[in-house]
Design a protein around this motif. Structure first.
Motif, mmCIF file in Angstrom:
data_model
loop_
_atom_site.group_PDB
_atom_site.id
_atom_site.type_symbol
_atom_site.label_atom_id
_atom_site.label_comp_id
_atom_site.label_asym_id
_atom_site.label_seq_id
_atom_site.Cartn_x
_atom_site.Cartn_y
_atom_site.Cartn_z
ATOM 1 N N ASN A 246 0.810 -1.232 0.000
ATOM 2 C CA ASN A 246 0.000 0.000 0.000
ATOM 3 C C ASN A 246 0.838 1.274 0.000
ATOM 4 N N THR A 250 0.768 9.093 -7.238
ATOM 5 C CA THR A 250 -0.178 9.952 -7.938
ATOM 6 C C THR A 250 0.571 10.936 -8.819
ATOM 7 N N MET A 261 -1.358 5.712 -9.717
ATOM 8 C CA MET A 261 -0.504 4.654 -10.241
ATOM 9 C C MET A 261 -0.744 3.388 -9.414
ATOM 10 N N VAL A 262 -0.587 2.229 -10.036
ATOM 11 C CA VAL A 262 -1.043 0.964 -9.467
ATOM 12 C C VAL A 262 0.113 0.169 -8.863
ATOM 13 N N SER A 263 -0.066 -0.259 -7.600
ATOM 14 C CA SER A 263 0.806 -1.236 -6.953
ATOM 15 C C SER A 263 0.049 -2.552 -6.813
ATOM 16 N N MET A 264 0.780 -3.660 -6.839
ATOM 17 C CA MET A 264 0.177 -4.972 -6.673
ATOM 18 C C MET A 264 0.139 -5.348 -5.192
ATOM 19 N N TYR A 278 3.844 -0.571 -14.828
ATOM 20 C CA TYR A 278 2.892 0.201 -15.620
ATOM 21 C C TYR A 278 3.552 1.492 -16.094
ATOM 22 N N TYR A 280 2.929 5.463 -17.456
ATOM 23 C CA TYR A 280 1.981 6.570 -17.397
ATOM 24 C C TYR A 280 2.593 7.770 -18.110
#
Length: 338
Positions: A246, A250, A261-264, A278, A280
């Motif tokens: 987490n 941004t 922006m995406v974290s797994m 990813y 951007y």
């Protein structure tokens, strides 16, 4: 020479400034750090003025005033930075306040002017009704260029060290950022994050996904951490991003929009289903914000006119003040390229 407060050389020390005694403690800590860094006596004296005035202003004017004292470094030299944050009345006319002779407390009104004359770099953001963030650096010789990225971390109330950490590096033409949140709080969480910083700084440069994989492999002997790596590539007009856990990322775009922006899911060092990277868009003038879950994800620059044009450390100070929680370690990292 008196011993340095624990952590002063490593990540800095926060002071809650409420009276003349704590203001003096800020000045003494800054002087001791400068001496430890072998800064020349004339610059130690200049730094002493900066620290005394910055902390003294908090005593006279501020509400909930704090000062961070920390070392700043390049490969050639080391200096001292003070970041002053308060929730006081703010300054309605910053330009006027920067001139000697202006005072709202019946004093001589030379505080900000004295700070700026001695500083190598400085930046400030003040909003009436919200308070002021002031960042000041004193370097021993000619100062380096202003940093393109900077951050702040603060421990949960009651702890001396923060489990959050960040790092910035330029290697093999890559400009990369790391934000890390060690599992839990206190010394073991800090150890996990500091190991992540060490690995990040020393492993060969690779893509953000490759860096996260390397960090995952190296953190198995720690309690683990949430972490994310971003790479800014202005030539390609891209941010490349990969994370586990987490950590929030941004992008605040020049047209006023924002993009997350995406974290797994996962814990670096312990649990990892997959690492995905990813891309951007990174148009000129974009501000990149990364932070731990000790900072609420709802923060927005709306209502802070001109803030995103300020230095990364000042932006980080405003976000930490207004969106950081005292119930968790908090870490903020800000980057902006021209």
């Amino acid at each position: 020479m008196a011993s340095l407060p624990e952590g002063l050389l490593e990540g800095g020390v926060w002071f809650r400034v409420e009276d003349a005694g704590t203001a003096s403690a800020v000045r003494r800590a800054a002087e001791r750090l400068a001496t430890e860094l072998a800064m020349p006596e004339r610059r130690v004296a200049d730094l002493s003025i900066v620290a005394a005035e910055a902390a003294g202003n908090l005593v006279k004017h501020a509400v909930q005033g704090t000062v961070l004292v920390r070392a700043v470094r390049t490969t050639q030299q080391a200096g001292v930075e003070l970041v002053s944050i308060d929730s006081g009345p703010g300054i309605a006319d910053v330009a006027r306040a920067l001139g000697d002779g202006h005072s709202t407390a019946g004093t001589l009104g030379i505080g900000l002017g004295a700070i700026l004359r001695q500083a190598s770099h400085w930046d400030m953001y003040s909003l009436p009704g919200h308070g002021t963030v002031l960042a000041v650096q004193v370097w021993p010789d000619d100062p380096p260029e202003a940093a393109w990225a900077s951050g702040l971390t603060r421990p949960i109330t009651g702890e001396a060290v923060s489990g959050d950490a960040y790092a910035i590096r330029e290697a093999d033409g890559r400009r990369q950022l790391l934000v890390c949140d060690g599992l839990g709080h206190g010394g073991l969480a800090a150890a996990a994050s500091q190991e992540a910083v060490r690995v990040f700084r020393h492993v060969p440069a690779g893509s953000p996904a490759a860096m996260v994989e390397a960090l995952h492999r190296k953190l198995g002997h720690t309690r683990g951490a949430a972490l994310a790596v971003a790479e800014l590539d202005p030539a390609a007009g891209l941010v490349r991003y990969a994370g586990l856990g987490n950590i929030a990322g941004t992008l605040f775009l020049p047209d006023g929009t924002r993009r997350g922006m995406v974290s797994m899911p996962g814990i670096a060092g312990h649990q990892r289903r997959q690492v995905r990277e990813y891309d951007y868009p990174l148009p000129p003038g974009t501000t990149v914000l990364m932070h731990s879950d000790g900072v609420v994800d709802r923060w927005s620059p709306v209502g802070y006119p001109g803030l995103l044009a300020r230095s990364p450390e000042v932006i980080a100070g405003v976000v930490l003040r207004d969106a950081g929680t005292r119930r968790d370690d908090a870490g903020v990292l800000v980057a902006r390229l021209p």
